[in-house]
Motif scaffolding. Structure first.
Motif, PDB file in Angstrom:
ATOM      1  N   ARG B 213       0.831  -1.198   0.000  1.00  0.00           N
ATOM      2  CA  ARG B 213       0.000   0.000   0.000  1.00  0.00           C
ATOM      3  C   ARG B 213       0.867   1.250   0.000  1.00  0.00           C
ATOM      4  NH1 ARG B 213      -3.064  -3.093  -1.383  1.00  0.00           N
ATOM      5  NH2 ARG B 213      -5.043  -3.757  -0.511  1.00  0.00           N
ATOM      6  N   VAL B 214       0.358   2.298  -0.599  1.00  0.00           N
ATOM      7  CA  VAL B 214       1.020   3.596  -0.486  1.00  0.00           C
ATOM      8  C   VAL B 214       0.054   4.559   0.210  1.00  0.00           C
ATOM      9  CG1 VAL B 214       2.588   3.424  -2.436  1.00  0.00           C
ATOM     10  CG2 VAL B 214       0.256   4.196  -2.816  1.00  0.00           C
ATOM     11  N   ARG B 215       0.607   5.478   0.963  1.00  0.00           N
ATOM     12  CA  ARG B 215      -0.237   6.467   1.635  1.00  0.00           C
ATOM     13  C   ARG B 215      -0.848   7.382   0.576  1.00  0.00           C
ATOM     14  NH1 ARG B 215       2.092  10.400   4.971  1.00  0.00           N
ATOM     15  NH2 ARG B 215       3.989   9.164   4.901  1.00  0.00           N
ATOM     16  N   PRO B 216      -2.163   7.626   0.639  1.00  0.00           N
ATOM     17  CA  PRO B 216      -2.755   8.499  -0.378  1.00  0.00           C
ATOM     18  C   PRO B 216      -2.112   9.886  -0.333  1.00  0.00           C
ATOM     19  CG  PRO B 216      -4.462   7.516   1.026  1.00  0.00           C
ATOM     20  CD  PRO B 216      -3.140   7.166   1.638  1.00  0.00           C
ATOM     21  N   ARG B 217      -1.821  10.405  -1.523  1.00  0.00           N
ATOM     22  CA  ARG B 217      -1.265  11.757  -1.598  1.00  0.00           C
ATOM     23  C   ARG B 217      -2.402  12.759  -1.419  1.00  0.00           C
ATOM     24  NH1 ARG B 217       3.677  11.280  -0.439  1.00  0.00           N
ATOM     25  NH2 ARG B 217       3.144   9.161   0.120  1.00  0.00           N
ATOM     26  N   PRO B 218      -2.065  13.959  -0.945  1.00  0.00           N
ATOM     27  CA  PRO B 218      -3.113  14.975  -0.799  1.00  0.00           C
ATOM     28  C   PRO B 218      -3.728  15.330  -2.151  1.00  0.00           C
ATOM     29  CG  PRO B 218      -0.984  15.757   0.076  1.00  0.00           C
ATOM     30  CD  PRO B 218      -0.745  14.400  -0.490  1.00  0.00           C
ATOM     31  N   GLY B 219      -4.954  15.822  -2.130  1.00  0.00           N
ATOM     32  CA  GLY B 219      -5.655  16.189  -3.356  1.00  0.00           C
ATOM     33  C   GLY B 219      -5.047  17.429  -3.999  1.00  0.00           C
ATOM     34  N   LEU B 220      -5.344  17.581  -5.318  1.00  0.00           N
ATOM     35  CA  LEU B 220      -4.862  18.750  -6.065  1.00  0.00           C
ATOM     36  C   LEU B 220      -5.521  20.008  -5.534  1.00  0.00           C
ATOM     37  CD1 LEU B 220      -5.017  17.845  -9.862  1.00  0.00           C
ATOM     38  CD2 LEU B 220      -2.987  18.452  -8.519  1.00  0.00           C
ATOM     39  N   LYS B 221      -4.731  21.089  -5.429  1.00  0.00           N
ATOM     40  CA  LYS B 221      -5.295  22.348  -4.928  1.00  0.00           C
ATOM     41  C   LYS B 221      -5.791  23.229  -6.077  1.00  0.00           C
ATOM     42  CE  LYS B 221      -4.398  21.676  -0.533  1.00  0.00           C
ATOM     43  NZ  LYS B 221      -4.652  20.220  -0.748  1.00  0.00           N
ATOM     44  N   ASP B 222      -5.064  23.206  -7.201  1.00  0.00           N
ATOM     45  CA  ASP B 222      -5.379  24.153  -8.267  1.00  0.00           C
ATOM     46  C   ASP B 222      -5.424  23.432  -9.619  1.00  0.00           C
ATOM     47  OD1 ASP B 222      -5.784  26.338  -9.816  1.00  0.00           O
ATOM     48  OD2 ASP B 222      -3.944  27.403  -9.229  1.00  0.00           O
ATOM     49  N   LEU B 223      -6.576  22.853  -9.897  1.00  0.00           N
ATOM     50  CA  LEU B 223      -6.754  22.054 -11.109  1.00  0.00           C
ATOM     51  C   LEU B 223      -6.448  22.862 -12.370  1.00  0.00           C
ATOM     52  CD1 LEU B 223      -7.723  19.260 -12.126  1.00  0.00           C
ATOM     53  CD2 LEU B 223     -10.017  20.237 -12.285  1.00  0.00           C
ATOM     54  N   ALA B 224      -6.868  24.125 -12.373  1.00  0.00           N
ATOM     55  CA  ALA B 224      -6.732  24.956 -13.572  1.00  0.00           C
ATOM     56  C   ALA B 224      -5.273  25.236 -13.936  1.00  0.00           C
ATOM     57  CB  ALA B 224      -7.495  26.268 -13.389  1.00  0.00           C
ATOM     58  N   ARG B 225      -4.353  24.958 -13.003  1.00  0.00           N
ATOM     59  CA  ARG B 225      -2.937  25.154 -13.300  1.00  0.00           C
ATOM     60  C   ARG B 225      -2.165  23.843 -13.307  1.00  0.00           C
ATOM     61  NH1 ARG B 225      -1.438  30.628 -12.496  1.00  0.00           N
ATOM     62  NH2 ARG B 225      -3.146  31.772 -11.565  1.00  0.00           N
ATOM     63  N   ALA B 226      -2.863  22.745 -13.089  1.00  0.00           N
ATOM     64  CA  ALA B 226      -2.171  21.463 -12.921  1.00  0.00           C
ATOM     65  C   ALA B 226      -1.865  20.789 -14.254  1.00  0.00           C
ATOM     66  CB  ALA B 226      -3.017  20.534 -12.067  1.00  0.00           C
ATOM     67  N   THR B 227      -0.680  20.173 -14.339  1.00  0.00           N
ATOM     68  CA  THR B 227      -0.344  19.319 -15.478  1.00  0.00           C
ATOM     69  C   THR B 227      -0.732  17.896 -15.115  1.00  0.00           C
ATOM     70  OG1 THR B 227       1.476  20.730 -16.119  1.00  0.00           O
ATOM     71  CG2 THR B 227       1.518  18.473 -16.955  1.00  0.00           C
ATOM     72  N   ILE B 228      -1.558  17.296 -15.972  1.00  0.00           N
ATOM     73  CA  ILE B 228      -2.074  15.961 -15.680  1.00  0.00           C
ATOM     74  C   ILE B 228      -1.591  14.982 -16.743  1.00  0.00           C
ATOM     75  CG2 ILE B 228      -4.200  14.598 -15.508  1.00  0.00           C
ATOM     76  CD1 ILE B 228      -5.447  17.067 -14.234  1.00  0.00           C
ATOM     77  N   ALA B 229      -1.098  13.828 -16.289  1.00  0.00           N
ATOM     78  CA  ALA B 229      -0.576  12.825 -17.222  1.00  0.00           C
ATOM     79  C   ALA B 229      -1.525  11.643 -17.322  1.00  0.00           C
ATOM     80  CB  ALA B 229       0.793  12.349 -16.763  1.00  0.00           C
ATOM     81  N   LEU B 230      -1.522  11.022 -18.490  1.00  0.00           N
ATOM     82  CA  LEU B 230      -2.292   9.798 -18.703  1.00  0.00           C
ATOM     83  C   LEU B 230      -1.354   8.589 -18.731  1.00  0.00           C
ATOM     84  CD1 LEU B 230      -4.863  10.760 -21.492  1.00  0.00           C
ATOM     85  CD2 LEU B 230      -5.425   9.853 -19.233  1.00  0.00           C
ATOM     86  N   VAL B 231      -1.755   7.542 -18.024  1.00  0.00           N
ATOM     87  CA  VAL B 231      -1.020   6.279 -18.015  1.00  0.00           C
ATOM     88  C   VAL B 231      -2.059   5.179 -18.172  1.00  0.00           C
ATOM     89  CG1 VAL B 231       0.526   4.770 -16.685  1.00  0.00           C
ATOM     90  CG2 VAL B 231       0.733   7.250 -16.451  1.00  0.00           C
ATOM     91  N   THR B 232      -1.737   4.107 -18.877  1.00  0.00           N
ATOM     92  CA  THR B 232      -2.732   3.044 -19.041  1.00  0.00           C
ATOM     93  C   THR B 232      -2.105   1.642 -19.031  1.00  0.00           C
ATOM     94  OG1 THR B 232      -4.609   2.258 -20.341  1.00  0.00           O
ATOM     95  CG2 THR B 232      -2.718   3.072 -21.592  1.00  0.00           C
ATOM     96  N   SER B 233      -2.869   0.692 -18.500  1.00  0.00           N
ATOM     97  CA  SER B 233      -2.496  -0.718 -18.645  1.00  0.00           C
ATOM     98  C   SER B 233      -3.361  -1.353 -19.730  1.00  0.00           C
ATOM     99  CB  SER B 233      -2.678  -1.465 -17.321  1.00  0.00           C
ATOM    100  OG  SER B 233      -4.053  -1.543 -17.001  1.00  0.00           O
ATOM    101  N   GLY B 234      -4.095  -0.512 -20.479  1.00  0.00           N
ATOM    102  CA  GLY B 234      -5.016  -1.007 -21.505  1.00  0.00           C
ATOM    103  C   GLY B 234      -4.373  -1.162 -22.878  1.00  0.00           C
ATOM    104  N   GLY B 235      -3.060  -0.941 -22.960  1.00  0.00           N
ATOM    105  CA  GLY B 235      -2.324  -1.262 -24.182  1.00  0.00           C
ATOM    106  C   GLY B 235      -2.480  -0.295 -25.344  1.00  0.00           C
TER     107      GLY B 235
END
Lengths: 66, 347
Positions: B213-235
């Motif tokens: 298990r990993v400790r959950p990270r805190p939630g995003l504070k500023d979505l409008a400035r956040a860089t979000i990455a996509l990762v997939t195990s769906g190939g």
């Protein structure tokens, strides 16, 4: 860096330890539905992604299914 | 009189069809079907499969309550004395279905058994509720699986006490059993400690559970400035699968640039993932990796930026050790690039 897992089989997502979980549509098309017209399918995807963004902004203390 | 057995199998081993029929609704047939024929021979007259439940893997995983009800009622209807499921080898959804079937029967007080590859996700979820025998990772291990399953089921039916997993050969269930020893606990503990100090092999009497298990990270504070990455195990990969990611038991992952791409299409991308019907993902890869939706949200200013690269592998039968290693590498790369959050999609 919070991570949200969008997954079709929630029990697997839980057993591998995801902390933020969004249940999705189906295994071959988690973020879509080929039975819907394109606009409605896009709306389904948008809604799920919105939910994922919501989960990323939420503080959680333990594994949570949104 | 032979013991009356119910056998649970999927659409593939039931001879109904492959992945395109994974939504097949459950049906019950009298007698043995597919691997059940070999099981029946191995029972050697001591037990007999009286009915076979055949169910599509997607149906079972997607309708667990209905499937559980049907399994329970079939067991009753046939006055079954035991249930056997699979073997499922390393087929993930089939493993989940077999685990469900075996634990439903166990909760009805019936001897029940399934068998699968130790890394099948069905093991982690159902091992506490059912006996699961280890098998190889593919149907090449059918002969041994059938022999092991028949011996173990007959032992369960004989009412003989089932001993520890290492002597009986089933996968450890995490169940603690009280036992009496000649030596008191303090003596055994000191002996164990001395062995440990000397660097000798010793066996604990009380295994600690291992939670990854990993400790959950805190939630995003500023979505409008956040860089979000996509990762997939769906190939999802660029058309042609340039890194040759395998359809199952993947040996690698890929990093793919999506700068300036508004939409994944059948012309630009495809899935490399085996084990599920690829038709829908190949028609529109956004159904697995939602680049189109996130690109729109980036334009609208809902998110800061969709990260320029997505990471992808195939999560079909992939070794847990590989997945762990790649997850660590991908996470470190994203962190170095200043990504603030990750959307991970799985089929």
């Amino acid at each position: 860096m919070p991570v949200v897992h969008m997954a079709s089989i929630v029990p697997i997502s839980k057993s591998v330890g995801a902390n933020r979980i969004i249940p999705t549509v189906a295994i071959p098309y988690p973020l879509g539905n080929p039975n819907l017209p394109p606009e409605e399918e896009a709306a389904v995807r948008r809604k799920l992604v919105e939910k994922a963004l919501g989960a990323l902004q939420t503080d959680v203390a333990e594994q949570t299914v949104f | 009189m032979a013991f009356r057995i119910i056998h649970y199998i999927n659409q593939f081993f039931g001879g109904i069809g492959g992945e395109e029929l994974a939504d097949h609704q459950p049906e019950t047939r009298e007698g043995a079907v597919g691997p059940g024929l070999a099981l029946n021979r191995a029972f050697n007259g001591e037990a007999e499969i009286v009915a076979t439940i055949i169910c599509g893997d997607n149906y079972c995983v997607g309708h667990q309550e209905e499937a559980a009800k049907l399994i329970a009622s079939t067991v009753k209807r046939y006055n079954a004395e035991a249930l056997i499921a699979g073997p499922a080898f390393n087929a993930g959804r089939y493993g989940l279905a077999c685990g469900l079937a075996a634990s439903v029967a166990a909760s009805q007080g019936l001897p029940s058994l399934t068998a699968m590859y130790p890394e099948n996700p069905g093991v982690e979820i159902y091992k506490a509720g059912a006996y699961i025998l280890p098998t190889g990772d593919s149907a090449r291990g059918m002969g041994k699986a059938v022999a092991d399953m028949s011996v173990f089921l007959l032992k369960l039916l004989s009412g003989r006490k089932i001993g520890a997993p290492e002597t009986e050969g089933y996968i450890e269930r995490g169940v603690r059993v009280n036992a009496f020893y000649e030596e008191v606990g303090a003596e055994r503990a000191v002996r164990m400690l001395l062995k440990k100090i000397k660097g000798e092999e010793f066996r604990t009497e009380y295994k600690m559970p291992v939670f990854d298990r990993v400790r959950p990270r805190p939630g995003l504070k500023d979505l409008a400035r956040a860089t979000i990455a996509l990762v997939t195990s769906g190939g999802i990969v660029p058309k042609g699968n340039p890194d040759h990611i395998a359809a199952s038991s993947a040996r690698n992952y890929g990093a793919y640039n999506i700068d300036g791409l508004a939409d994944l299409t059948a012309e630009t991308h495809q899935t490399a993932h085996g084990g599920y019907d690829q038709t829908y993902a190949n028609e529109d890869p956004d159904r697995v990796l939602p680049v189109d939706a996130l690109r729109k949200m980036e334009k609208e200013g809902r998110i800061g930026k969709l990260f320029s690269t997505f990471y992808s592998t195939v999560g079909n039968g992939t070794a847990v050790a590989s997945a762990k290693k790649w997850g660590g590498e991908i996470g470190a790369k994203l962190k170095n690039e200043g990504v603030q959050a990750v959307i991970l999609t799985s089929t």
